[in-house]
Write an enzyme that holds these catalytic residues in place. Sequence first.
Site, PDB file in Angstrom:
ATOM      1  N   TYR A 132      -2.788  -1.130  10.256  1.00 52.64           N
ATOM      2  CA  TYR A 132      -2.693  -1.365   8.812  1.00 52.64           C
ATOM      3  C   TYR A 132      -1.292  -0.996   8.312  1.00 52.64           C
ATOM      4  O   TYR A 132      -0.659  -1.757   7.574  1.00 52.64           O
ATOM      5  CB  TYR A 132      -3.770  -0.543   8.093  1.00 52.64           C
TER       6      TYR A 132
ATOM      7  N   SER B 118       0.862  -1.180   0.000  1.00 47.13           N
ATOM      8  CA  SER B 118       0.000   0.000   0.000  1.00 47.13           C
ATOM      9  C   SER B 118       0.900   1.232   0.000  1.00 47.13           C
ATOM     10  O   SER B 118       2.097   1.130   0.329  1.00 47.13           O
ATOM     11  CB  SER B 118      -0.826  -0.030   1.296  1.00 47.13           C
TER      12      SER B 118
ATOM     13  N   LYS C 263       1.503  -3.417   6.492  1.00 45.81           N
ATOM     14  CA  LYS C 263       1.999  -3.210   5.130  1.00 45.81           C
ATOM     15  C   LYS C 263       3.496  -2.885   5.103  1.00 45.81           C
ATOM     16  O   LYS C 263       4.193  -3.288   4.176  1.00 45.81           O
ATOM     17  CB  LYS C 263       1.170  -2.127   4.427  1.00 45.81           C
TER      18      LYS C 263
HETATM   19  N1  LIG Z   1      -8.363  -0.084  -2.305  1.00 41.10           N
HETATM   20  C1  LIG Z   1      -7.244   0.615  -2.163  1.00 41.10           C
HETATM   21  O1  LIG Z   1      -7.191   1.829  -2.441  1.00 41.10           O
HETATM   22  C2  LIG Z   1      -5.983  -0.052  -1.685  1.00 41.10           C
HETATM   23  C3  LIG Z   1      -4.846   0.765  -1.500  1.00 41.10           C
HETATM   24  C4  LIG Z   1      -3.668   0.182  -1.069  1.00 41.10           C
HETATM   25  C5  LIG Z   1      -3.607  -1.185  -0.845  1.00 41.10           C
HETATM   26  N2  LIG Z   1      -4.723  -1.961  -1.016  1.00 41.10           N
HETATM   27  C6  LIG Z   1      -4.587  -3.408  -0.775  1.00 41.10           C
HETATM   28  O2  LIG Z   1      -5.189  -4.122  -1.838  1.00 41.10           O
HETATM   29  C7  LIG Z   1      -5.730  -5.360  -1.351  1.00 41.10           C
HETATM   30  C8  LIG Z   1      -7.201  -5.473  -1.749  1.00 41.10           C
HETATM   31  O3  LIG Z   1      -7.916  -4.408  -1.110  1.00 41.10           O
HETATM   32  P1  LIG Z   1      -9.413  -4.002  -1.506  1.00 41.10           P
HETATM   33  O4  LIG Z   1      -9.440  -2.532  -1.517  1.00 41.10           O
HETATM   34  O5  LIG Z   1      -9.865  -4.784  -2.671  1.00 41.10           O
HETATM   35  O6  LIG Z   1     -10.188  -4.483  -0.186  1.00 41.10           O
HETATM   36  P2  LIG Z   1     -11.701  -5.001   0.001  1.00 41.10           P
HETATM   37  O7  LIG Z   1     -12.585  -4.435  -1.039  1.00 41.10           O
HETATM   38  O8  LIG Z   1     -12.025  -4.781   1.427  1.00 41.10           O
HETATM   39  O9  LIG Z   1     -11.563  -6.579  -0.305  1.00 41.10           O
HETATM   40  C9  LIG Z   1     -10.751  -7.366   0.523  1.00 41.10           C
HETATM   41  C10 LIG Z   1     -10.820  -8.808   0.068  1.00 41.10           C
HETATM   42  O10 LIG Z   1     -10.024  -9.583   0.982  1.00 41.10           O
HETATM   43  C11 LIG Z   1     -10.794 -10.682   1.436  1.00 41.10           C
HETATM   44  N3  LIG Z   1     -10.391 -11.099   2.760  1.00 41.10           N
HETATM   45  C12 LIG Z   1     -10.371 -10.360   3.906  1.00 41.10           C
HETATM   46  N4  LIG Z   1      -9.973 -11.119   4.935  1.00 41.10           N
HETATM   47  C13 LIG Z   1      -9.709 -12.354   4.427  1.00 41.10           C
HETATM   48  C14 LIG Z   1      -9.273 -13.588   4.989  1.00 41.10           C
HETATM   49  N5  LIG Z   1      -9.035 -13.695   6.299  1.00 41.10           N
HETATM   50  N6  LIG Z   1      -9.117 -14.651   4.178  1.00 41.10           N
HETATM   51  C15 LIG Z   1      -9.382 -14.563   2.850  1.00 41.10           C
HETATM   52  N7  LIG Z   1      -9.808 -13.430   2.260  1.00 41.10           N
HETATM   53  C16 LIG Z   1      -9.969 -12.345   3.042  1.00 41.10           C
HETATM   54  C17 LIG Z   1     -12.245 -10.177   1.375  1.00 41.10           C
HETATM   55  O11 LIG Z   1     -13.171 -11.237   1.234  1.00 41.10           O
HETATM   56  P3  LIG Z   1     -14.005 -11.953   2.412  1.00 41.10           P
HETATM   57  O12 LIG Z   1     -14.544 -10.869   3.286  1.00 41.10           O
HETATM   58  O13 LIG Z   1     -15.028 -12.732   1.649  1.00 41.10           O
HETATM   59  O14 LIG Z   1     -13.010 -12.822   3.087  1.00 41.10           O
HETATM   60  C18 LIG Z   1     -12.224  -9.372   0.082  1.00 41.10           C
HETATM   61  O15 LIG Z   1     -12.416 -10.232  -1.029  1.00 41.10           O
HETATM   62  C19 LIG Z   1      -5.506  -5.347   0.164  1.00 41.10           C
HETATM   63  O16 LIG Z   1      -4.339  -6.066   0.481  1.00 41.10           O
HETATM   64  C20 LIG Z   1      -5.319  -3.866   0.474  1.00 41.10           C
HETATM   65  O17 LIG Z   1      -4.570  -3.669   1.647  1.00 41.10           O
HETATM   66  C21 LIG Z   1      -5.901  -1.425  -1.425  1.00 41.10           C
END
Ligand SMILES: NC(=O)c1ccc[n+]([C@@H]2O[C@H](COP(=O)([O-])OP(=O)(O)OC[C@H]3O[C@@H](n4cnc5c(N)ncnc54)[C@H](OP(=O)(O)O)[C@@H]3O)[C@@H](O)[C@H]2O)c1
Length: 234
Positions: free
Chosen positions: A151, A138, A155
Amino acid sequence: MPNSKLVLITGITRGLGRAMAEEFVRLGHTVVGCGRSTREIGKLCERFGKPNDFYPVDVSSDDEVKSWASVVLTSRGAPDLLLNNAGLVNKNARLWEISAREFDGVIDVNLKGAANVIRHFAPEMVKRKSGVIVNFSSGWGRSADAEVAPYCASKWGIEGLTASLAEELPSTMAAIPLNPGIINTEMLQSAFGSSSSNYMAPEAWAKIAVPFLLELGPAENGKQLTVPVRGAND
Ligand SMILES: NC(=O)c1ccc[n+]([C@@H]2O[C@H](COP(=O)([O-])OP(=O)(O)OC[C@H]3O[C@@H](n4cnc5c(N)ncnc54)[C@H](OP(=O)(O)O)[C@@H]3O)[C@@H](O)[C@H]2O)c1
């Protein structure tokens, strides 16, 4: 398809994982993924069908990941591209206001979950001497802000874990910490509130991120990369 890859994605039920699944399959690749929501996993199985496959797995459980890996490695072999994408963010609060339980949850998924997946999938990739492991970091894995300390810790940890892993892999493989940019998902809505609607949708992001991910190889081993989307380094 001759260059079809086997892509393994954790956290595939929504957000970036769900959008990447759609784009990888559209480009002719095979996707195997997991998440905790059995309802969403069922929908993914219906939507994409075989040879793609989706499993209800909690990556924070080493036992669940071990069983999942045994099924996938037996039926499909080792992935070509392993995306440790599953993640959680703490509810915005100062560090001393966050319960031990919530802190543990973030570390157990974001950091230890990625290690669990690597523990059970990497040996077959190393045996084959090929494959790319991308650990989702991130902007908050390279900088910090108030109210997201667990968080940020997870990261920054992923960056260190991946740098170390990169030193251990054969020279024909790669481990890469990836900042995806800022994308309007449920996670962003939790951290940014209403301003998250100023950021791009996961589907538009995936059109840029997936081709970028497909190009990664040994030349990128250990590099701190960022998906080339507008505002990613803000
Ligand atoms: N969105 C952003 O702007 C952003 C920025 C920087 C980094 N990131 C990183 O990108 C990645 C995806 O983020 P996102 O924004 O797509 O988040 P999100 O919309 O909250 O989705 C998170 C996903 O992770 C799954 N998950 C959570 N806990 C889990 C577990 N214990 N076992 C298996 N699956 C699990 C959730 O599914 P279930 O609830 O069904 O398990 C969901 O499919 C993350 O690592 C996040 O830190 C995102």
